[in-house]
Design a protein around this motif. Structure first.
Motif, PDB file in Angstrom:
ATOM      1  N   LYS A  44       0.823  -1.226   0.000  1.00 11.10           N
ATOM      2  CA  LYS A  44       0.000   0.000   0.000  1.00 11.10           C
ATOM      3  C   LYS A  44       0.855   1.275   0.000  1.00 11.10           C
ATOM      4  CE  LYS A  44      -1.991  -0.867   3.938  1.00 11.10           C
ATOM      5  NZ  LYS A  44      -1.385  -2.164   4.248  1.00 11.10           N
ATOM      6  N   SER A  45       1.752   1.353   0.971  1.00 11.97           N
ATOM      7  CA  SER A  45       2.474   2.612   1.175  1.00 11.97           C
ATOM      8  C   SER A  45       3.447   2.905   0.039  1.00 11.97           C
ATOM      9  CB  SER A  45       3.238   2.586   2.494  1.00 11.97           C
ATOM     10  OG  SER A  45       2.351   2.357   3.547  1.00 11.97           O
ATOM     11  N   LEU A  46       4.141   1.882  -0.407  1.00  7.89           N
ATOM     12  CA  LEU A  46       5.095   2.117  -1.487  1.00  7.89           C
ATOM     13  C   LEU A  46       4.353   2.495  -2.772  1.00  7.89           C
ATOM     14  CD1 LEU A  46       8.019   2.252  -2.305  1.00  7.89           C
ATOM     15  CD2 LEU A  46       7.992  -0.193  -2.735  1.00  7.89           C
ATOM     16  N   SER A  47       3.243   1.813  -3.039  1.00  6.01           N
ATOM     17  CA  SER A  47       2.444   2.167  -4.218  1.00  6.01           C
ATOM     18  C   SER A  47       1.913   3.585  -4.076  1.00  6.01           C
ATOM     19  CB  SER A  47       1.276   1.192  -4.387  1.00  6.01           C
ATOM     20  OG  SER A  47       1.761  -0.127  -4.420  1.00  6.01           O
ATOM     21  N   ALA A  48       1.479   3.937  -2.863  1.00  5.69           N
ATOM     22  CA  ALA A  48       0.952   5.291  -2.632  1.00  5.69           C
ATOM     23  C   ALA A  48       2.034   6.323  -2.934  1.00  5.69           C
ATOM     24  CB  ALA A  48       0.450   5.439  -1.202  1.00  5.69           C
ATOM     25  N   ARG A  49       3.266   6.026  -2.542  1.00  6.52           N
ATOM     26  CA  ARG A  49       4.344   6.981  -2.818  1.00  6.52           C
ATOM     27  C   ARG A  49       4.601   7.091  -4.325  1.00  6.52           C
ATOM     28  NH1 ARG A  49       6.257   4.678   1.743  1.00  6.52           N
ATOM     29  NH2 ARG A  49       7.994   3.498   0.891  1.00  6.52           N
ATOM     30  N   GLU A  72       9.426   5.030   9.047  1.00  5.02           N
ATOM     31  CA  GLU A  72      10.771   5.515   8.704  1.00  5.02           C
ATOM     32  C   GLU A  72      10.939   5.680   7.195  1.00  5.02           C
ATOM     33  OE1 GLU A  72      14.190   2.804   9.253  1.00  5.02           O
ATOM     34  OE2 GLU A  72      12.714   1.351   9.944  1.00  5.02           O
ATOM     35  N   GLU A  73      10.047   5.025   6.425  1.00  3.55           N
ATOM     36  CA  GLU A  73      10.132   5.173   4.975  1.00  3.55           C
ATOM     37  C   GLU A  73       9.860   6.615   4.524  1.00  3.55           C
ATOM     38  OE1 GLU A  73       7.688   3.120   6.580  1.00  3.55           O
ATOM     39  OE2 GLU A  73       6.050   2.759   5.158  1.00  3.55           O
ATOM     40  N   TYR A  74       9.298   7.446   5.435  1.00  5.91           N
ATOM     41  CA  TYR A  74       8.984   8.831   5.072  1.00  5.91           C
ATOM     42  C   TYR A  74      10.016   9.825   5.592  1.00  5.91           C
ATOM     43  CZ  TYR A  74       4.420   7.139   3.624  1.00  5.91           C
ATOM     44  OH  TYR A  74       3.414   6.475   2.983  1.00  5.91           O
ATOM     45  N   GLU A  75      11.142   9.294   6.054  1.00  8.64           N
ATOM     46  CA  GLU A  75      12.158  10.127   6.697  1.00  8.64           C
ATOM     47  C   GLU A  75      12.540  11.366   5.880  1.00  8.64           C
ATOM     48  OE1 GLU A  75      15.248   7.569   8.281  1.00  8.64           O
ATOM     49  OE2 GLU A  75      16.531   9.348   8.440  1.00  8.64           O
ATOM     50  N   ALA A  84       3.127  15.908   7.753  1.00 12.94           N
ATOM     51  CA  ALA A  84       3.011  15.920   9.212  1.00 12.94           C
ATOM     52  C   ALA A  84       3.017  14.500   9.731  1.00 12.94           C
ATOM     53  CB  ALA A  84       1.729  16.617   9.627  1.00 12.94           C
ATOM     54  N   SER A  85       3.850  14.226  10.727  1.00 16.94           N
ATOM     55  CA  SER A  85       3.912  12.870  11.263  1.00 16.94           C
ATOM     56  C   SER A  85       3.491  12.848  12.727  1.00 16.94           C
ATOM     57  CB  SER A  85       5.328  12.321  11.119  1.00 16.94           C
ATOM     58  OG  SER A  85       6.228  13.104  11.868  1.00 16.94           O
ATOM     59  N   GLY A  86       3.196  11.637  13.219  1.00 18.14           N
ATOM     60  CA  GLY A  86       2.796  11.472  14.612  1.00 18.14           C
ATOM     61  C   GLY A  86       1.552  12.295  14.917  1.00 18.14           C
ATOM     62  N   LYS A 235      14.169   4.900  -1.473  1.00 14.57           N
ATOM     63  CA  LYS A 235      14.718   6.106  -0.851  1.00 14.57           C
ATOM     64  C   LYS A 235      14.751   7.270  -1.828  1.00 14.57           C
ATOM     65  CE  LYS A 235      17.767   6.456   2.986  1.00 14.57           C
ATOM     66  NZ  LYS A 235      18.865   5.916   3.728  1.00 14.57           N
ATOM     67  N   GLU A 236      15.203   6.951  -3.020  1.00 15.63           N
ATOM     68  CA  GLU A 236      15.304   7.971  -4.065  1.00 15.63           C
ATOM     69  C   GLU A 236      13.900   8.493  -4.410  1.00 15.63           C
ATOM     70  OE1 GLU A 236      17.882   9.399  -5.388  1.00 15.63           O
ATOM     71  OE2 GLU A 236      16.780  10.517  -6.924  1.00 15.63           O
ATOM     72  N   LEU A 237      12.928   7.592  -4.435  1.00 19.85           N
ATOM     73  CA  LEU A 237      11.547   7.976  -4.739  1.00 19.85           C
ATOM     74  C   LEU A 237      11.072   9.001  -3.709  1.00 19.85           C
ATOM     75  CD1 LEU A 237       8.924   7.430  -6.431  1.00 19.85           C
ATOM     76  CD2 LEU A 237       8.347   5.706  -4.734  1.00 19.85           C
ATOM     77  N   CYS A 238      11.368   8.732  -2.450  1.00 22.25           N
ATOM     78  CA  CYS A 238      10.946   9.624  -1.375  1.00 22.25           C
ATOM     79  C   CYS A 238      11.668  10.970  -1.455  1.00 22.25           C
ATOM     80  CB  CYS A 238      11.186   8.958  -0.031  1.00 22.25           C
ATOM     81  SG  CYS A 238       9.881   9.316   1.132  1.00 22.25           S
ATOM     82  N   GLN A 239      12.935  10.927  -1.837  1.00 25.76           N
ATOM     83  CA  GLN A 239      13.679  12.177  -1.981  1.00 25.76           C
ATOM     84  C   GLN A 239      13.114  13.026  -3.117  1.00 25.76           C
ATOM     85  OE1 GLN A 239      17.642  10.659  -2.178  1.00 25.76           O
ATOM     86  NE2 GLN A 239      17.819  10.526   0.058  1.00 25.76           N
ATOM     87  N   GLN A 240      12.677  12.346  -4.171  1.00 28.89           N
ATOM     88  CA  GLN A 240      12.060  13.059  -5.293  1.00 28.89           C
ATOM     89  C   GLN A 240      10.746  13.700  -4.853  1.00 28.89           C
ATOM     90  OE1 GLN A 240      13.016  13.757  -8.475  1.00 28.89           O
ATOM     91  NE2 GLN A 240      15.004  13.017  -7.802  1.00 28.89           N
ATOM     92  N   ILE A 241       9.983  12.975  -4.012  1.00 30.51           N
ATOM     93  CA  ILE A 241       8.722  13.532  -3.501  1.00 30.51           C
ATOM     94  C   ILE A 241       9.029  14.787  -2.685  1.00 30.51           C
ATOM     95  CG2 ILE A 241       6.758  13.122  -1.949  1.00 30.51           C
ATOM     96  CD1 ILE A 241       6.822  10.189  -2.848  1.00 30.51           C
TER      97      ILE A 241
END
Ligand SMILES: Nc1ncnc2c1ncn2[C@@H]1O[C@H](COP(=O)(O)OP(=O)(O)OP(=O)(O)O)[C@@H](O)[C@H]1O
Ligand SMILES: [Mg+2]
Length: 266
Positions: A44-49, A72-75, A84-86, A235-241
């Motif tokens: 779910k989460s990786l596809s969502a990203r 931690e995948e959203y670091e 916003a986290s937590g 990781k790279e995907l998240c950095q691009q986001i």
């Protein structure tokens, strides 16, 4: 021009002919809200990203993210005003709701689509419920309202949840998603809870690997089987986001502009 967002590739065409047929949707004013369900580890989460990356990159929508679980995948997103986290996730939901409310009340015609991404909806609701019953019902009502009327206003929600239980949604809310995706194995009970029907019940989801899903798009008759492309570098995907989030306007400023009726909100 809007290119549309790829949910994944048609699994049958891929397995039978090695042909990649994309299953595509268009968010603005059309398939504005997406429900992503599936067990832990189903993708779910990786596809969502992957989806969020596309809509940001294609300039299809602005994105705000409420990640109660603070995975931690959203670091890479920590510190962005659009993430916003937590416990801060509650503030994000609230600000987004106020923004939605101003747009609705003042009849602002948004040129751009706005997406609220909610990670792990059940965890967020359980936490809220432990604070007070009222907090839970409040949040459910706000999200329900955005889902019910957001589409015409160009505002939508992408929501991840492990199980689409009735207790997580106010009456009728689940039906307000224009796109429903079920990752991984889907029990007969979930199948019906997601509003699915037809021959794909139970089979073949028993053998689904993570990233494989059933999808139903509003206005389309049949459920389709999709496979999300294999993502080599999460990781790279998240950095691009993060890079793209840093280049969009901040929600609080937009909300203030909307509240004051300034024309900068588009
Ligand atoms: N499309 C994909 N490409 C590469 N790896 C994938 C893909 N989909 C899933 N995976 C792998 O499966 C793992 C779990 O996926 P993901 O974190 O998206 O699951 P989830 O459904 O969000 O689980 P949870 O409910 O526990 O948060 C990923 O970390 C990744 O290693
Ligand atoms: Mg997840």
């Amino acid at each position: 021009m809007i290119r549309g967002m790829v949910l994944g590739y048609d699994t049958q065409s891929w397995q039978n002919f090695r042909v990649k047929v994309p299953v595509t949707i268009i968010l603005p004013k059309k398939n504005s809200s997406i429900l992503i369900a599936g067990k832990s580890g189903s993708g779910k989460s990786l596809s969502a990203r992957y989806y969020l990356y596309q809509i940001l990159h294609n300039r299809e929508s602005y994105v705000c993210m409420a990640d109660y679980k603070a995975g931690e995948e959203y670091e890479a997103l920590e510190g962005s005003p659009s993430y916003a986290s937590g416990e801060n996730a509650f503030q994000m939901l609230d600000t987004f709701y106020q923004f939605f409310n101003e747009v609705r009340k003042k009849r602002i015609r948004l040129k751009k689509h706005y997406t609220l991404f909610i990670e792990e909806w059940s965890g967020l609701l359980t936490y809220a419920e432990n604070q007070s019953k009222k907090q839970k019902t409040d949040i459910m009502a706000k999200i329900g309202e955005i889902l019910a009327v957001g589409r015409g206003l160009n505002i939508g929600i992408i929501l991840c949840v492990q199980r689409a239980d009735a207790s997580y949604f106010s009456a009728g809310t689940r039906d307000q998603f224009q796109v429903v995706i079920s990752f991984g194995r889907c029990s007969a009970e979930q199948f019906r809870m997601l509003g699915f029907h037809g021959e794909l019940e139970e089979n073949p989801t028993a053998n689904y690997k993570s990233g494989q899903a059933l999808v139903l798009v509003d206005g389309q008759e049949a459920i389709r089987e999709i496979t999300v492309p294999w993502i080599l570098n999460e990781k790279e995907l998240c950095q691009q986001i993060r890079y793209l989030l840093d280049r969009q306007p901040d929600l609080t400023a937009l909300y203030r502009a909307a509240a004051e009726g300034r024309s900068t909100v588009k």
